[in-house]
Design a protein around this motif. Sequence first.
Motif, PDB file in Angstrom:
ATOM      1  N   LYS A   8       0.771  -1.347   0.257  1.00 10.14           N
ATOM      2  CA  LYS A   8      -0.067   0.030   0.007  1.00 10.14           C
ATOM      3  C   LYS A   8       0.768   1.246  -0.045  1.00 10.14           C
ATOM      4  O   LYS A   8       0.684   2.296  -0.714  1.00 10.14           O
ATOM      5  CB  LYS A   8      -0.894   0.062   1.289  1.00 10.14           C
ATOM      6  CG  LYS A   8      -2.050  -0.893   1.194  1.00 10.14           C
ATOM      7  CD  LYS A   8      -2.872  -0.963   2.523  1.00 10.14           C
ATOM      8  CE  LYS A   8      -4.002  -2.065   2.391  1.00 10.14           C
ATOM      9  NZ  LYS A   8      -4.819  -2.242   3.533  1.00 10.14           N
ATOM     10  N   TRP A  11       3.257   0.753  -3.504  1.00 13.69           N
ATOM     11  CA  TRP A  11       2.438   0.756  -4.985  1.00 13.69           C
ATOM     12  C   TRP A  11       1.212   0.951  -5.155  1.00 13.69           C
ATOM     13  O   TRP A  11       0.557   1.139  -5.955  1.00 13.69           O
ATOM     14  CB  TRP A  11       2.830  -0.862  -5.108  1.00 13.69           C
ATOM     15  CG  TRP A  11       4.264  -1.328  -5.568  1.00 13.69           C
ATOM     16  CD1 TRP A  11       4.556  -1.363  -6.941  1.00 13.69           C
ATOM     17  CD2 TRP A  11       5.366  -1.617  -4.788  1.00 13.69           C
ATOM     18  NE1 TRP A  11       6.093  -1.868  -6.942  1.00 13.69           N
ATOM     19  CE2 TRP A  11       6.265  -1.686  -5.671  1.00 13.69           C
ATOM     20  CE3 TRP A  11       5.327  -1.592  -3.507  1.00 13.69           C
ATOM     21  CZ2 TRP A  11       7.742  -2.393  -5.281  1.00 13.69           C
ATOM     22  CZ3 TRP A  11       7.057  -2.274  -2.978  1.00 13.69           C
ATOM     23  CH2 TRP A  11       7.865  -2.260  -3.833  1.00 13.69           C
ATOM     24  N   ASN A  12       0.890   1.527  -3.972  1.00 15.23           N
ATOM     25  CA  ASN A  12      -0.568   2.137  -3.825  1.00 15.23           C
ATOM     26  C   ASN A  12      -1.640   1.053  -4.117  1.00 15.23           C
ATOM     27  O   ASN A  12      -2.550   1.211  -4.816  1.00 15.23           O
ATOM     28  CB  ASN A  12      -0.862   3.099  -4.487  1.00 15.23           C
ATOM     29  CG  ASN A  12      -2.069   4.240  -4.281  1.00 15.23           C
ATOM     30  OD1 ASN A  12      -2.696   4.148  -2.981  1.00 15.23           O
ATOM     31  ND2 ASN A  12      -2.568   4.960  -5.053  1.00 15.23           N
ATOM     32  N   HIS A  13      -1.380  -0.145  -3.904  1.00 16.24           N
ATOM     33  CA  HIS A  13      -2.466  -1.476  -3.974  1.00 16.24           C
ATOM     34  C   HIS A  13      -2.753  -1.841  -2.898  1.00 16.24           C
ATOM     35  O   HIS A  13      -2.188  -1.808  -1.815  1.00 16.24           O
ATOM     36  CB  HIS A  13      -1.626  -2.518  -4.944  1.00 16.24           C
ATOM     37  CG  HIS A  13      -1.470  -2.287  -6.307  1.00 16.24           C
ATOM     38  ND1 HIS A  13      -2.279  -1.649  -7.180  1.00 16.24           N
ATOM     39  CD2 HIS A  13      -0.079  -2.375  -7.113  1.00 16.24           C
ATOM     40  CE1 HIS A  13      -1.485  -1.408  -8.246  1.00 16.24           C
ATOM     41  NE2 HIS A  13      -0.298  -1.785  -8.022  1.00 16.24           N
ATOM     42  N   ASP A  14      -4.198  -2.167  -2.680  1.00 25.44           N
ATOM     43  CA  ASP A  14      -4.786  -2.678  -1.465  1.00 25.44           C
ATOM     44  C   ASP A  14      -4.749  -4.314  -1.441  1.00 25.44           C
ATOM     45  O   ASP A  14      -4.852  -4.665  -0.036  1.00 25.44           O
ATOM     46  CB  ASP A  14      -6.482  -2.426  -1.523  1.00 25.44           C
ATOM     47  CG  ASP A  14      -6.460  -0.939  -1.603  1.00 25.44           C
ATOM     48  OD1 ASP A  14      -5.571  -0.242  -0.619  1.00 25.44           O
ATOM     49  OD2 ASP A  14      -7.457  -0.399  -1.995  1.00 25.44           O
ATOM     50  N   ARG A  17      -2.025  -9.801  -5.970  1.00 27.09           N
ATOM     51  CA  ARG A  17      -2.739 -10.934  -6.890  1.00 27.09           C
ATOM     52  C   ARG A  17      -2.224 -12.373  -6.728  1.00 27.09           C
ATOM     53  O   ARG A  17      -1.196 -12.554  -6.263  1.00 27.09           O
ATOM     54  CB  ARG A  17      -2.236 -10.557  -8.451  1.00 27.09           C
ATOM     55  CG  ARG A  17      -2.520  -9.287  -9.056  1.00 27.09           C
ATOM     56  CD  ARG A  17      -1.995  -9.056 -10.287  1.00 27.09           C
ATOM     57  NE  ARG A  17      -1.757  -7.455 -10.732  1.00 27.09           N
ATOM     58  CZ  ARG A  17      -0.957  -7.207 -11.685  1.00 27.09           C
ATOM     59  NH1 ARG A  17      -0.159  -8.040 -12.458  1.00 27.09           N
ATOM     60  NH2 ARG A  17      -0.824  -5.848 -11.991  1.00 27.09           N
TER      61      ARG A  17
END
Length: 629
Positions: A8, A11-14, A17
């Motif tokens: 987060k 990379w600003n991903h919650d 994958r």
Amino acid sequence: MDALTLLKKHWNHDSFRTPQDAIIQSVLDGKDTFALLPTGGGKSVCFQIPALMKPGICLVISPLIALMKDQIANLQKRDLKALALTGGISADETIDLLDNCQFGNYKFLYLSPERLQSDWVLERIKSLPINLIAIDEAHCVSQWGHDFRPAYLKISKLKEFFLKVPFLALTASATERVQEDICTQLGLQQPQVFKKSFARENIAYMVFEAEDKLFRIQQILTKNPEPSIIYVRNRKACHEVSAQLNTLGFKSTFYHGGLTSKEKEKNMQVWLDEEAQVIVATNAFGMGIDKPNVRTVIHIQLPENLENYYQEAGRAGRNGEKAFAVLLLSPSDIQTTKSQFLDVLPDKAFLKEVYLKLNNYFQIGYGEGINESYSFNLNQFCHQYKFPTLKTFNALQFIDNQGIISLSKEFSEKITVRFLLDSREMLRYLSLNPADEPVLTAILRNYSGVYDVDTSINTSLIAKKAKASEDEIVAVLKRMQQKEACQLKTQSNDSTLTFNEVREDELTINRVAKFLQQQNELKANQFASVVNYVSDTSECKSRLLLTYFGETNASDCGNCSVCIQKKKTPKSPIETAESILTLLQNSALTSREIENSLELTSEETIFALRILLENNKIRIDNFNQYSIV
């Protein structure tokens, strides 16, 4: 800080994958790991996150300079310290970089596998606090892979020095045979294996026969106005197709290895910002590109192998939305491509001749030449020795992959300078031009002979030392030239060639000849798989790709060109003719307009038109338009 928090923060991903989180945990548990993540699967995060969670530095081995630069730039944007040790860097620069790794709190060191062949570099790496060894593009370690590089075989030696450091092997495209070979050749100990299916359910794989490819592209881009990539085989086609599309009203730009870094960056940004709908590119384009909303990837020439095709096609639909991977095929393409790919593969005798002439070209004596770098123009070299260009390029590419030479594919500008002022006059010049002092001081500190001889300047190095841009370096030198304070020469060249070994003539070529024969056979088999993919009109295209990569239990996708054709209820020629007559009641149309309006194949259209003409139901005018009699 845990893995998700880091994801987060940087990379600003919650969320991760699948199976990124499992791969990261395996590495954190200290286990050797093999990860097969098809293109767009987020391989780099799998080593970057665990490296940040552990004290020390992550060693990343990658064969592609452009990919290293791209990843380092992305890490630096996230305030993460990373640097690269590539070919063509002087020993002094290498020592500086390794010192930075040891004492500068860096988290990532990228290097090409050839660097491990230098004993002193290996010794310095052994003294670094390595926390993870990541092998990117790991298929290069396998002699059955599509880009085998013998230098990758040296990586397993690192196991001897870093017994408790986990190895993470990553690849986006590898057959079952290659996967097993990677684990063996790298010496992975009881590796945890993670494989993500090659299936991309949102991509419709299409193969269309098209005599007029430009017209078909026009149809596709009109129907799908979102961002698109068109892959072509050479630089000339990049310019031509892009210009044709602009003439047709589509905003288009282009990208290939012959552009300067600035041109590449500018053209790519135009496309990323969606000021251009289309980017026409060679396979030099795509590394590190993650534009989620690419709707269409079009190949207008046959690819060399299905590994490359899958990676390039997979740049479509990364946002999960419906997307299209289209391959346009004309009747002569298979034979043309065979002559371009297979008939130009060098044999041992030709390889030896090219290598000998290359050494003669640069006047390198037997037993000499190691670490020497030269500007190199392929066309001039081929012209001098009357060599066929493509076959020669393949020979050079092969010895590059073998680590004998390093051939940068990027366009560069060589700058040679000689100061005409003596040291006392130079001090006066600096006092009169204080803004130029950081640049000129950096040159003087790094090139002591610049007063005496024409000296090649590494503008990238000077820019770093002077905290200036490369443009500013050139501007300072041009101002000096205008004031007759220096001699300045700039020479554009296609590439830089570095000799990584001493010249040993036949000994060198004999050592790698067995790999040459093996790779030639592999390329022939790979191309046969491409021909099968485009020629098979009964098997689902997605299934053909998945079977090639070892997934034999796949079901039909339902949305590729073959599956759609199976779903269609075939019209009889009489029904088609009646549809055409109904259409022509409104206005006269060309065969292409009829085909487009009724969504027919060219064969269906031509056959129905022939029936109508023979029965005097329609006529054709001087403008090739059909109308009702």
